[in-house]
Design an enzyme around this catalytic site. Structure first.
Site, PDB file in Angstrom:
ATOM      1  N   ARG A  46       0.862  -1.201   0.000  1.00 40.68           N
ATOM      2  CA  ARG A  46       0.000   0.000   0.000  1.00 40.68           C
ATOM      3  C   ARG A  46       0.888   1.237   0.000  1.00 40.68           C
ATOM      4  O   ARG A  46       0.589   2.247  -0.600  1.00 40.68           O
ATOM      5  CB  ARG A  46      -0.969  -0.008   1.185  1.00 40.68           C
ATOM      6  CG  ARG A  46      -1.817   1.234   1.242  1.00 40.68           C
ATOM      7  CD  ARG A  46      -3.105   1.150   2.078  1.00 40.68           C
ATOM      8  NE  ARG A  46      -3.138   0.186   3.135  1.00 40.68           N
ATOM      9  CZ  ARG A  46      -2.508   0.308   4.322  1.00 40.68           C
ATOM     10  NH1 ARG A  46      -1.816   1.394   4.600  1.00 40.68           N
ATOM     11  NH2 ARG A  46      -2.589  -0.636   5.227  1.00 40.68           N
ATOM     12  N   TYR A  98     -16.787  18.349 -14.370  1.00 41.90           N
ATOM     13  CA  TYR A  98     -17.263  16.970 -14.312  1.00 41.90           C
ATOM     14  C   TYR A  98     -18.242  16.815 -13.143  1.00 41.90           C
ATOM     15  O   TYR A  98     -17.947  17.228 -12.011  1.00 41.90           O
ATOM     16  CB  TYR A  98     -16.059  16.029 -14.153  1.00 41.90           C
ATOM     17  CG  TYR A  98     -16.463  14.605 -13.876  1.00 41.90           C
ATOM     18  CD1 TYR A  98     -17.320  13.934 -14.737  1.00 41.90           C
ATOM     19  CD2 TYR A  98     -15.995  13.941 -12.755  1.00 41.90           C
ATOM     20  CE1 TYR A  98     -17.702  12.636 -14.481  1.00 41.90           C
ATOM     21  CE2 TYR A  98     -16.367  12.631 -12.508  1.00 41.90           C
ATOM     22  CZ  TYR A  98     -17.223  11.987 -13.369  1.00 41.90           C
ATOM     23  OH  TYR A  98     -17.610  10.703 -13.116  1.00 41.90           O
ATOM     24  N   ASP A 170      -7.585  20.335 -13.353  1.00 47.32           N
ATOM     25  CA  ASP A 170      -7.876  18.989 -13.835  1.00 47.32           C
ATOM     26  C   ASP A 170      -7.484  18.974 -15.310  1.00 47.32           C
ATOM     27  O   ASP A 170      -8.136  19.601 -16.146  1.00 47.32           O
ATOM     28  CB  ASP A 170      -9.376  18.693 -13.642  1.00 47.32           C
ATOM     29  CG  ASP A 170      -9.753  17.278 -14.071  1.00 47.32           C
ATOM     30  OD1 ASP A 170      -9.068  16.734 -14.956  1.00 47.32           O
ATOM     31  OD2 ASP A 170     -10.748  16.747 -13.539  1.00 47.32           O
ATOM     32  N   LYS A 195      -8.760   8.148 -18.838  1.00 48.89           N
ATOM     33  CA  LYS A 195      -9.115   8.752 -20.127  1.00 48.89           C
ATOM     34  C   LYS A 195      -7.944   8.684 -21.115  1.00 48.89           C
ATOM     35  O   LYS A 195      -7.493   7.601 -21.419  1.00 48.89           O
ATOM     36  CB  LYS A 195      -9.614  10.175 -19.872  1.00 48.89           C
ATOM     37  CG  LYS A 195     -10.670  10.268 -18.758  1.00 48.89           C
ATOM     38  CD  LYS A 195     -11.914   9.500 -19.121  1.00 48.89           C
ATOM     39  CE  LYS A 195     -13.091   9.586 -18.188  1.00 48.89           C
ATOM     40  NZ  LYS A 195     -12.928   9.707 -16.780  1.00 48.89           N
TER      41      LYS A 195
END
Ligand SMILES: Cc1ncc(COP(=O)(O)O)c(C=O)c1O
Length: 375
Positions: A46, A98, A170, A195
């Site tokens: 992790r 978004y 972003d 994306k």
């Protein structure tokens, strides 16, 4: 090294042990310790994983940054940045973003005590005049989702910094191939690597990229302490996508340009939203801060919601689906799909709007598909 070379080589040297030219997918949750507390690379996956570290290196390099921290989704990257704030702080966000980011700000962090102010940030003077005390973060998508509005990053960074706030961009739609916000003054870049960076619609991922050491340390801590980490195979897939980002973006843009020209000429299309069009309200800023206009296109159709739905249901090469940035062309109605959560808010989008993610198929097939679906 230039962009295309960095995309293929940074963090991706042949494997030291075997010579494998691709970064191995390190499927391990833990690491043997040489003695108590003495480790070769990390103590637990992790905290760190070599495949993830390779992805983080190449993402940082492409955004011209010192630090990239990878997450299991774009939204978990958004979440990590918002957790660096404190209850009572204000976030300034644009009228166009978004829907999932808006939903997180209002539905998750609203309950936690963050206040969200919505202003059209493509108009810097209205951002300046409506600035509120307590604003610690400005959240910008440029180009924005779904109107492809452009925010002047340098001017917005100056405004934020004048008030002691940070600017987050972003950069999902532009990618570092077309725009590097940190070089224009932004403090943080976030990505949905789902994306264009991944580019093949086969993985969900996200990243926070920054030169701000304090933010980098806090986000790295959150990656470990909260645990929204991407798996090693996901990291490999994003990295494989990144290697071809430049050539894909070139073709995406060429195709988009041809489609925009065709759509802009039609009487049944009321308006085309594309920053490369001289008629786009922010075209000049786009020209000055981007190296290309990308391949996201939105159109408002004459005939309202019914016509928009009819159009997206008739395409055969464009797939009716949420998401964007993959090699295949996608089409959707934001008001009923990606932006449903903005319904009734200042971010609500008109129901005659259709958003296209132009892929890298043969452009003549794409043009023919859109023409038959509109007819
Ligand atoms: C601009 C933008 N930012 C962030 C996200 C969220 O990313 P993810 O779906 O990887 O969580 C999306 C998703 O569509 C997006 O379009």
């Amino acid at each position: 090294m230039n962009f295309a070379t960095r995309a293929i080589h940074v963090g991706q040297e042949p494997d030291a042990m075997t010579g494998a030219v691709n970064v191995p997918v390190f499927l391990t949750s833990t690491y043997a310790q040489e003695s108590v507390g003495v480790v070769k690379f990390a103590d637990y996956a992790r905290g760190d994983n070599p495949t993830r570290a390779a992805l983080e290196q190449v993402l940082a390099s492409l955004e011209e940054a010192n630090h990239a921290i990878a997450f299991s989704s774009g939204l978990s990257a958004v979440d990590a940045i918002l957790r660096t704030l404190s209850p009572g702080d204000r976030v300034l966000m644009s009228t166009d973003a978004y829907g999932g980011t808006y939903r997180m700000l209002t539905k998750v962090f609203g309950a936690w005590g963050l206040h969200t102010d919505i202003v059209d940030l493509s108009d810097i003077s209205s951002a300046r005049s409506s600035w509120r005390d307590g604003t610690k973060l400005v959240w910008v998508e440029t180009p924005s989702n779904p109107f492809l509005r452009i925010v002047d990053i340098a001017a917005m960074a100056e405004l934020a910094h004048d008030h002691g706030a940070k600017l987050v961009v972003d950069n999902t739609f532009a990618t570092p191939y077309l725009q590097t916000p940190l070089t224009l003054g932004a403090d943080v870049v976030i990505h949905s690597t789902t994306k264009y960076l991944g580019g093949h619609s086969d993985v969900i991922g996200g990243a926070v990229v920054t030169n701000d050491v304090d933010i980098a340390e806090r986000v790295k801590f959150l990656q470990y302490a909260v645990g929204a980490i991407p798996g090693p195979l996901d990291c490999y897939l994003v990295m494989r996508g990144v290697r071809t980002l430049g050539v894909r973006m070139d073709r995406h843009q060429e195709n988009a340009q041809r489609i925009v020209t065709m759509l802009d000429d039609r009487d049944d299309v009321a308006r085309v939203w594309y920053p490369g069009l001289a008629s786009h309200p922010n075209h000049e800023i786009a020209k000055s801060q981007m190296r290309g206009y990308g391949a996201m296109v939105s159109v408002e159709l004459v005939g309202g919601a019914a016509r928009a739905r009819d159009f997206v249901e008739r395409t055969r090469v464009f797939t009716l689906a949420e998401s964007l940035g993959g090699v295949e062309s996608l089409i959707e109605v934001p008001a009923a799909m990606t932006h449903l959560s903005t319904s009734g808010s200042l971010l609500e989008v008109p129901d005659n709007l259709v958003r296209l993610s132009v892929g890298i198929e043969d452009v003549d097939d794409l043009l023919a598909d859109l023409v038959q679906a509109l007819s």
